[in-house]
Structure formats: C-alpha cells, structure tokens
Scaffold this active site. Sequence first.
Site, PDB file in Angstrom:
ATOM      1  N   GLU A 139       0.826  -1.212   0.000  1.00  0.00           N
ATOM      2  CA  GLU A 139       0.000   0.000   0.000  1.00  0.00           C
ATOM      3  C   GLU A 139       0.858   1.259   0.000  1.00  0.00           C
ATOM      4  O   GLU A 139       0.596   2.216  -0.735  1.00  0.00           O
ATOM      5  CB  GLU A 139      -0.910   0.037   1.237  1.00  0.00           C
ATOM      6  CG  GLU A 139      -1.864  -1.130   1.357  1.00  0.00           C
ATOM      7  CD  GLU A 139      -1.321  -2.247   2.233  1.00  0.00           C
ATOM      8  OE1 GLU A 139      -0.152  -2.661   2.054  1.00  0.00           O
ATOM      9  OE2 GLU A 139      -2.080  -2.724   3.107  1.00  0.00           O
ATOM     10  N   CYS A 169      -2.746  -2.770   7.351  1.00  0.00           N
ATOM     11  CA  CYS A 169      -2.306  -2.748   8.745  1.00  0.00           C
ATOM     12  C   CYS A 169      -2.453  -1.325   9.295  1.00  0.00           C
ATOM     13  O   CYS A 169      -2.904  -0.421   8.589  1.00  0.00           O
ATOM     14  CB  CYS A 169      -0.850  -3.220   8.845  1.00  0.00           C
ATOM     15  SG  CYS A 169       0.333  -2.035   8.176  1.00  0.00           S
TER      16      CYS A 169
END
Length: 156
Positions: free
Chosen positions: A59, A87
């Site tokens: 990401e 996360c």
Amino acid sequence: MIPTPLDLTAMRRALVLADAAAAEGDVPVGAVVVDASGTIRGEGRNLREATHDPTAHAEVVALRRAAESLGSWHLAGCTLVVTLEPCIMCAGAVLQARLPRVVFGAWDAKAGAAGSMYDVLRDRRLPHRVEVVGGVAEGEASARLQAFFDVRRDGD
Ligand SMILES: [Zn+2]
C-alpha cells in the site's frame, strides 16, 4: 458496500502484483491506486524483504508512486485496492493521503486496521474517514497467502 466493476478490474492487477511479491520471497500482497475513471495511477507490491525496508508494504509503495505520478500527496478522488486488509501503518498512510475509499481482499484477523482488529479508517475521533469495501476476491487473496506460508512452514 459492494465493489464496482472498476474495483474488480483493479483487484485483478493487485493479485498479479501479489504473485510478483511471492516470487521474490515477500509475503504476497499487491496494491494499486486508481483514479475515478479506473486508471491505475500507482502500483505496489510488498517489498519488505527485497528492499530491507520495514515500511515497504504494498500500500505504501502504491501510494508513493501514485503521489509521484499525480504530483500531489493529496490523492482525493482515488481508491486504494489491495489484496490484504491494511495494517495500522498503511491505514495511517491512507488517512495522510486523504483517500476517500479503500477496497481490500482478504481480512487480516491478526493485524487488520480496516475493521478486523482496529478500524482506523472509520474512527470517528479522526477528522478524515474512508469508505471501506472488504472481502473482494477474498478467496483468491487468501489462497495466495496460505500457499506462501504453507511452503515456508514445510521448509522449517
Ligand atoms: Zn501495511
């Protein structure tokens, strides 16, 4: 929330990127940032092992590339599509980039920050909140992770 056809197309690409991560010994996670028209503006795969960078999650890599290509840290109007639930760090990066929307594949019961363990993206105490669509192509994303860790365990 249900995925759009553009989300599903982007997820296909993210799954290919996840495979590329696994081929290099990284946990198979892939991500793309698409604009409102569905055009990919940034791509990333997990590069933690490849680059020895603890922050090189798919990401973060995709967000950095999208920001470079768009010439702005502010990714308004874009969607992050990633094969695994983000996360805490990556959810934080999504907030910093002011992304309005995140689509992810597999849920991460141990570290997910988009609804599993935490819900950083929709925390009402924070000024920016994100639309979340989870579980998209979940079976395919999970199968990649499972296969990766099965091989690792066999090697121990
Ligand atoms: Zn992450």
